[in-house]
Design a protein around this motif. Structure first.
Motif, PDB file in Angstrom:
ATOM      1  N   ILE A   1       2.792  -0.954  -2.701  1.00 16.57           N
ATOM      2  CA  ILE A   1       1.531  -0.791  -1.971  1.00 16.57           C
ATOM      3  C   ILE A   1       1.735   0.110  -0.758  1.00 16.57           C
ATOM      4  N   THR A   2       2.832  -0.154  -0.025  1.00 17.50           N
ATOM      5  CA  THR A   2       3.137   0.655   1.161  1.00 17.50           C
ATOM      6  C   THR A   2       3.295   2.120   0.796  1.00 17.50           C
ATOM      7  N   ASN A   3       4.083   2.376  -0.251  1.00 16.17           N
ATOM      8  CA  ASN A   3       4.303   3.768  -0.672  1.00 16.17           C
ATOM      9  C   ASN A   3       3.016   4.422  -1.146  1.00 16.17           C
ATOM     10  N   LYS A   4       2.176   3.627  -1.839  1.00 12.91           N
ATOM     11  CA  LYS A   4       0.907   4.178  -2.342  1.00 12.91           C
ATOM     12  C   LYS A   4       0.004   4.577  -1.164  1.00 12.91           C
ATOM     13  N   ILE A   5      -0.065   3.723  -0.138  1.00 13.09           N
ATOM     14  CA  ILE A   5      -0.894   4.016   1.038  1.00 13.09           C
ATOM     15  C   ILE A   5      -0.348   5.232   1.791  1.00 13.09           C
ATOM     16  N   LEU A   6       0.974   5.282   1.937  1.00 17.11           N
ATOM     17  CA  LEU A   6       1.588   6.429   2.623  1.00 17.11           C
ATOM     18  C   LEU A   6       1.307   7.718   1.868  1.00 17.11           C
ATOM     19  N   HIS A   7       1.355   7.656   0.553  1.00 18.22           N
ATOM     20  CA  HIS A   7       1.072   8.854  -0.258  1.00 18.22           C
ATOM     21  C   HIS A   7      -0.383   9.288  -0.080  1.00 18.22           C
ATOM     22  N   LEU A   8      -1.294   8.323  -0.127  1.00 17.87           N
ATOM     23  CA  LEU A   8      -2.717   8.663   0.014  1.00 17.87           C
ATOM     24  C   LEU A   8      -3.014   9.250   1.389  1.00 17.87           C
ATOM     25  N   LEU A   9      -2.377   8.696   2.419  1.00 18.53           N
ATOM     26  CA  LEU A   9      -2.623   9.194   3.779  1.00 18.53           C
ATOM     27  C   LEU A   9      -2.095  10.609   3.993  1.00 18.53           C
ATOM     28  N   SER A  10      -1.177  11.030   3.136  1.00 21.63           N
ATOM     29  CA  SER A  10      -0.611  12.378   3.264  1.00 21.63           C
ATOM     30  C   SER A  10      -1.420  13.428   2.496  1.00 21.63           C
ATOM     31  N   THR A  11      -2.474  13.002   1.797  1.00 28.72           N
ATOM     32  CA  THR A  11      -3.303  13.928   1.020  1.00 28.72           C
ATOM     33  C   THR A  11      -4.631  14.173   1.747  1.00 28.72           C
ATOM     34  N   PRO A  12      -5.336  15.260   1.396  1.00 35.20           N
ATOM     35  CA  PRO A  12      -6.662  15.499   1.992  1.00 35.20           C
ATOM     36  C   PRO A  12      -7.600  14.329   1.695  1.00 35.20           C
ATOM     37  N   LEU A  13      -8.295  13.861   2.724  1.00 35.56           N
ATOM     38  CA  LEU A  13      -9.115  12.658   2.589  1.00 35.56           C
ATOM     39  C   LEU A  13     -10.550  12.905   3.029  1.00 35.56           C
TER      40      LEU A  13
ATOM     41  N   SER B   1     -13.999  10.670   4.579  1.00 36.58           N
ATOM     42  CA  SER B   1     -14.179   9.480   5.416  1.00 36.58           C
ATOM     43  C   SER B   1     -14.331   8.225   4.558  1.00 36.58           C
ATOM     44  N   THR B   2     -14.966   8.363   3.411  1.00 35.47           N
ATOM     45  CA  THR B   2     -15.156   7.210   2.513  1.00 35.47           C
ATOM     46  C   THR B   2     -13.809   6.689   2.013  1.00 35.47           C
ATOM     47  N   LEU B   3     -12.951   7.617   1.551  1.00 34.68           N
ATOM     48  CA  LEU B   3     -11.644   7.223   1.041  1.00 34.68           C
ATOM     49  C   LEU B   3     -10.782   6.638   2.164  1.00 34.68           C
ATOM     50  N   LEU B   4     -10.919   7.189   3.371  1.00 34.70           N
ATOM     51  CA  LEU B   4     -10.136   6.669   4.500  1.00 34.70           C
ATOM     52  C   LEU B   4     -10.537   5.231   4.807  1.00 34.70           C
TER      53      LEU B   4
ATOM     54  N   GLN C   1      -7.381  -1.592   2.636  1.00 35.73           N
ATOM     55  CA  GLN C   1      -6.133  -2.016   2.004  1.00 35.73           C
ATOM     56  C   GLN C   1      -5.071  -2.343   3.052  1.00 35.73           C
ATOM     57  N   ILE C   2      -5.063  -1.566   4.150  1.00 35.61           N
ATOM     58  CA  ILE C   2      -4.117  -1.837   5.239  1.00 35.61           C
ATOM     59  C   ILE C   2      -4.376  -3.233   5.815  1.00 35.61           C
ATOM     60  N   VAL C   3      -5.650  -3.555   6.012  1.00 34.18           N
ATOM     61  CA  VAL C   3      -6.021  -4.862   6.562  1.00 34.18           C
ATOM     62  C   VAL C   3      -5.734  -5.970   5.549  1.00 34.18           C
TER      63      VAL C   3
END
Length: 474
Positions: free
Chosen positions: A14-26, A28-31, A37-39
């Protein structure tokens, strides 16, 4: 049945998946979905995740979201706090940096030497002197008062808030100083109008063997321009060339401005023509320099060339062109430019300085009634700039009676300004009205006003015009 615990391998996934998503263009909805998920997985305190989350918020101009999540942390890592303070300090909401620091203190998170420079920058931008003084006390208590980056930031805060003595005190107490320290000192003196002290500080900097940087030279050139220190300005230009510095827009503009104000407009023109990139500030500096040199036709010619090259004039540009017309007696050209302003050709309304330039131009050229007509058509009450312009123009054309009228209006507006009493008294003496001159002097004494040395209504107007000249903020 109790929910199954999340296995360590799953948590890492989960951590790696979130880190990967945060490193891609986002978007506001996806953020928002990532934040959920962080919460959900209680990853608030994961330093790397929060760091990347702040970066994502910053890229979408949504730093307020990061602050909301930050406020849910029990004891955030100082690294996260510093990053959020830095992000807000460089944003359009620097005041939120204070909120982050308040939360840090509430949660007993000890600041480090990276915390204070960013926070002090925010306070500097907001001109919050009292907050800065309180933070200075906190710097001392936490043992960071000898850190050069913190000290430089404190100097900048005090200089930005106009507290030059406090800025000087920090500088004097520094065990070591770098180019930023000296540059901040020079800038503090320059902004406070202490131009000789600014240039002296630069001499001391050179004597100490500290090499100046570009920001140093921009501030020194601005001080040279204000003080008319051509020799120092020439030395700076020579230093730039000998060290192979490329003339960028800001440094080039500073040179053009310095040469224009020091009466060497030809050298300013050579610098201007050699620049590969020019901003509106560069053009304004050139036009202002030509106006000061009483080369009105050249100023208009460069103004037209500026328009032909697709550079949109601003308010300062038109003030410079109208001043050039006034100084060179180009009445018809001034009328045309003024009327094009009135008609909205340039996309902005006239301010008081445009009207003042036109009043000065007309009165200076003997068109007294037309100048009065401009004053009567003002969409606001005439102020000291308008009456100062009328006085300047009428004095140049020898109309002392109207000078007297304008001087009295100035005195009504600022009855405690000693310069106006002195000015009016001198006018009466020029007109041979000795009794009236004596009465004005007597009134000045009774009211306890004093003449500011070397200052008169005409100089006041000129000083205000020069403040617009055109250098970008440092």
């Amino acid at each position: 049945m109790a929910a199954a615990a999340v296995l360590p391998e799953a948590a890492d996934g989960i951590t790696n998946k979130i880190l990967h998503l945060l490193s891609t263009p986002l978007s506001s909805t996806l953020l928002r979905q990532i934040e959920a998920q962080i919460v959900l997985h209680n990853l608030h305190s994961h330093t790397k995740i929060f760091f990347n989350y702040i970066s994502a918020c910053k890229s979408l101009n949504l730093l307020s979201w990061a602050l909301e999540l930050f406020n849910q942390l029990d004891k955030p890592h100082v690294f996260v706090c510093n990053n959020l303070i830095k992000s807000f300090a460089h944003s359009s909401s620097p005041e939120s940096s204070i909120s982050v620091f308040t939360t840090m203190r509430k949660n007993c998170v000890a600041p480090n030497n990276y915390t204070f420079p960013f926070l002090l920058k925010a306070l500097s931008d907001l001109r919050l002197l009292k907050h800065g003084q309180s933070l200075h006390t906190h710097v001392i208590k936490t043992g960071h008062s000898e850190d050069i980056y913190v000290q430089n930031s404190l100097m900048d805060l005090y200089a930005s808030c106009g507290s030059t003595p406090a800025c000087l005190q920090v500088f004097d107490e520094m065990p070591h100083r770098d180019a930023v320290s000296w540059t901040t000192l020079i800038c503090a003196h320059r902004v406070a109008g202490r131009l000789d002290e600014a240039l002296l500080a630069f001499e001391r900097m050179r004597f100490c063997g500290v090499l100046p940087n570009r920001v140093t030279m921009v501030n020194v050139l601005a001080a040279c321009a204000g003080a008319g220190a051509l020799d120092m300005g020439l030395w700076v230009h020579d230093f730039i060339e000998k060290n192979g510095w490329e003339l960028d827009v800001i440094l080039g503009t500073s040179l053009v401005d310095m040469y224009g104000k020091c009466g060497r407009i030809e050298m300013g023109l050579r610098v201007f023509c050699a620049l590969s990139h020019k901003s509106i500030f560069t053009w304004n500096s050139l036009i202002r320099g030509l106006a000061l040199a009483k080369r009105g036709e050249d100023a208009i010619s460069w103004f037209l060339k500026m328009e032909a090259e697709g550079v949109k004039p601003d308010r300062v540009t038109l003030i410079g062109v109208l001043c050039a017309c006034g100084h060179s007696g180009l009445v018809e050209a001034g009328r045309q430019i003024f009327h094009s302003l009135v008609d909205g050709k340039y996309g902005f309304s006239l301010d008081v300085k445009h009207y003042a330039c036109m009043v000065d131009l007309l009165a200076r050229s003997g068109f007294i009634e037309e100048a009065r007509g401009v004053i009567e058509s003002l969409p606001f009450e005439p102020n000291k700039f308008i009456w100062g312009a009328l006085l300047a123009g009428c004095r140049a054309s020898g109309n002392l009676e109207l000078c007297e009228f304008a001087a009295r209006r100035l005195l009504e507006l600022e009855p405690h300004n000693g310069s106006y009493y002195s000015l009016l008294s001198n006018l009466y003496m020029e007109m041979g009205k000795w009794h009236q001159a004596e009465q004005v002097r007597k009134l000045m004494t009774e009211r306890g006003t004093k003449k500011d040395i070397g200052c008169c209504a005409l100089e006041l107007q000129d000083i205000e015009e020069q403040r617009d000249v055109c250098l970008p903020s440092i």
